[in-house]
Design an enzyme around this catalytic site. Structure first.
Site, short mmCIF file in Angstrom:
data_model
loop_
_atom_site.label_atom_id
_atom_site.label_comp_id
_atom_site.label_asym_id
_atom_site.label_seq_id
_atom_site.Cartn_x
_atom_site.Cartn_y
_atom_site.Cartn_z
N ARG A 1 -0.88 9.13 -9.87
CA ARG A 1 -0.87 7.91 -9.06
C ARG A 1 -0.22 6.73 -9.80
O ARG A 1 0.47 5.90 -9.20
CB ARG A 1 -2.30 7.53 -8.66
CG ARG A 1 -2.91 8.49 -7.63
CD ARG A 1 -4.37 8.13 -7.35
NE ARG A 1 -4.51 6.76 -6.90
CZ ARG A 1 -4.34 6.36 -5.62
NH1 ARG A 1 -4.04 7.25 -4.69
NH2 ARG A 1 -4.50 5.10 -5.30
N GLU B 1 1.35 -13.49 12.27
CA GLU B 1 1.80 -12.29 12.96
C GLU B 1 1.66 -11.12 11.99
O GLU B 1 1.86 -11.28 10.78
CB GLU B 1 3.26 -12.43 13.39
CG GLU B 1 3.52 -13.60 14.33
CD GLU B 1 2.91 -13.39 15.70
OE1 GLU B 1 2.87 -12.23 16.16
OE2 GLU B 1 2.46 -14.38 16.30
N GLU C 1 -12.12 -4.88 -4.67
CA GLU C 1 -12.67 -3.56 -4.42
C GLU C 1 -11.98 -2.46 -5.23
O GLU C 1 -12.49 -1.34 -5.33
CB GLU C 1 -12.56 -3.21 -2.93
CG GLU C 1 -13.50 -4.00 -2.02
CD GLU C 1 -13.09 -5.46 -1.88
OE1 GLU C 1 -13.99 -6.33 -1.93
OE2 GLU C 1 -11.89 -5.73 -1.72
N ASN C 2 -10.82 -2.76 -5.80
CA ASN C 2 -10.07 -1.74 -6.53
C ASN C 2 -10.73 -1.32 -7.85
O ASN C 2 -10.33 -0.31 -8.44
CB ASN C 2 -8.65 -2.21 -6.81
CG ASN C 2 -7.74 -2.20 -5.60
OD1 ASN C 2 -6.78 -2.94 -5.51
ND2 ASN C 2 -8.07 -1.36 -4.61
N TRP C 3 -11.74 -2.08 -8.29
CA TRP C 3 -12.47 -1.67 -9.49
C TRP C 3 -13.22 -0.36 -9.27
O TRP C 3 -13.65 0.28 -10.23
CB TRP C 3 -13.46 -2.76 -9.90
CG TRP C 3 -12.82 -4.04 -10.30
CD1 TRP C 3 -12.71 -5.17 -9.53
CD2 TRP C 3 -12.19 -4.35 -11.55
NE1 TRP C 3 -12.05 -6.16 -10.24
CE2 TRP C 3 -11.73 -5.69 -11.47
CE3 TRP C 3 -11.97 -3.63 -12.73
CZ2 TRP C 3 -11.06 -6.31 -12.53
CZ3 TRP C 3 -11.32 -4.24 -13.78
CH2 TRP C 3 -10.86 -5.57 -13.68
N SER D 1 -7.22 -5.68 -5.63
CA SER D 1 -8.31 -6.31 -4.89
C SER D 1 -9.61 -6.25 -5.68
O SER D 1 -9.76 -5.48 -6.64
CB SER D 1 -8.50 -5.62 -3.54
OG SER D 1 -9.17 -4.38 -3.70
N HIS E 1 2.48 3.50 -8.95
CA HIS E 1 2.27 2.07 -9.19
C HIS E 1 3.44 1.46 -9.97
O HIS E 1 3.85 0.33 -9.71
CB HIS E 1 0.95 1.85 -9.95
CG HIS E 1 -0.26 2.18 -9.13
ND1 HIS E 1 -0.48 1.65 -7.87
CD2 HIS E 1 -1.34 2.97 -9.39
CE1 HIS E 1 -1.63 2.11 -7.39
NE2 HIS E 1 -2.16 2.90 -8.30
N ASP F 1 0.83 -1.21 0.00
CA ASP F 1 0.00 0.00 0.00
C ASP F 1 0.87 1.26 0.00
O ASP F 1 1.98 1.25 0.53
CB ASP F 1 -0.90 -0.02 1.25
CG ASP F 1 -2.03 0.99 1.15
OD1 ASP F 1 -2.38 1.39 0.02
OD2 ASP F 1 -2.56 1.38 2.20
N GLY F 2 0.33 2.31 -0.60
CA GLY F 2 0.99 3.61 -0.55
C GLY F 2 1.56 4.11 -1.86
O GLY F 2 2.19 5.18 -1.90
N ASN F 3 1.34 3.38 -2.95
CA ASN F 3 1.89 3.83 -4.24
C ASN F 3 1.36 5.19 -4.65
O ASN F 3 2.11 6.07 -5.11
CB ASN F 3 1.55 2.81 -5.33
CG ASN F 3 2.27 1.50 -5.15
OD1 ASN F 3 3.31 1.43 -4.52
ND2 ASN F 3 1.71 0.44 -5.73
#
Length: 251
Positions: free
Chosen positions: A43, A217, A77-79, A75, A47, A30-32
């Protein structure tokens, strides 16, 4: 989904002397986008930088004794992101596979993809199939790329397959237990992750490997993914080695 024989999950890569690190590391990369925006760039620039970071992480796995590396690339959800970003990501995935296939094969890396392929374009699916086929006999590092993946979707698809086996008489309802469902998951030939890392400062797991990570973990770190280094991975693996993993028992 085609069946695949289980691999020797006891095999390990050489690790530093006295180093008791994880064998399977899963990373939520995460964070790209924020990394790019901090630099005044779009953005997709982030990536692309993030995709380049994957190579360094894969290359350092054998030295750290990491046999299995699973990365969250896209994911279900990324759509919801903009059409421009989604189209750019799909182009990036195609380019990544085309560019990295020969090098990963040369480095004896086995590549798998998990997730629902139905929504992906035909060219990308073809490249994914090719990468899996070309690297299927490699065994130095097992790299799993979660692409159009969501853990709830995975469990739903697995449950549907399990129900179909019950309906046709191949499985009795009374025989279903906690060992049954994992045989229907996308990750059925992989060991569960020992360590799950999320970069960028967010402290959530975002629908990633929910079943498999029941006793993993976790490390939530502030580093944005394009800035993540092999040195930081080694630090996290060493920290993992100091933890007392009891799995519900008493030391």
């Amino acid at each position: 989904m085609a069946s695949e024989p289980a691999h020797d999950l006891t095999a390990t890569a050489p690790a530093p002397a006295g180093f008791d690190g994880p064998r399977h590391v899963a990373i939520i990369m995460d964070g790209n986008g924020r990394w790019a925006q901090k630099r005044g760039r779009p953005r997709l620039f982030g990536h692309h930088a993030g995709a380049q970071r994957v190579r360094e992480v894969v290359e350092c796995c054998p030295r750290l004794g990491i046999k299995y590396l699973t990365i969250f690339a896209f994911s279900t959800e990324n759509w919801k992101r903009t059409q421009v970003e989604v189209a750019g990501l799909m182009k990036l995935f195609r380019r990544y596979i085309s560019k990295e296939l020969r090098e990963l094969d040369k480095e004896n890396v086995r590549v798998r993809f998990i997730g629902d392929r139905d929504r992906l374009d035909a060219k990308l699916i073809q490249l994914m199939d090719e990468m899996e086929e070309v690297t299927r006999n490699n065994d130095r590092v097992h790299l799993t790329i979660a692409l159009n993946y969501g853990a709830r979707d995975e469990v739903a698809r697995a449950t549907r397959l399990l129900a179909e086996d019950v309906a046709r008489g191949a499985l009795k309802p009374e025989d279903i237990d906690v060992e049954t469902l994992p045989r229907y998951l996308d990750t059925r030939v992989l060991p569960d992750p020992d360590l799950v890392i999320r970069t960028s400062g967010e402290a959530r797991i975002s629908n990633f490997l929910l079943w498999q990570s029941a006793y993993a973990e976790y490390e939530f770190i502030d580093t944005l993914w394009p800035d993540f280094t092999s040195a930081e991975l080694e630090r996290l693996c060493r920290s993992y080695g100091k933890r007392d993993r009891r799995f519900g028992a008493v030391s």
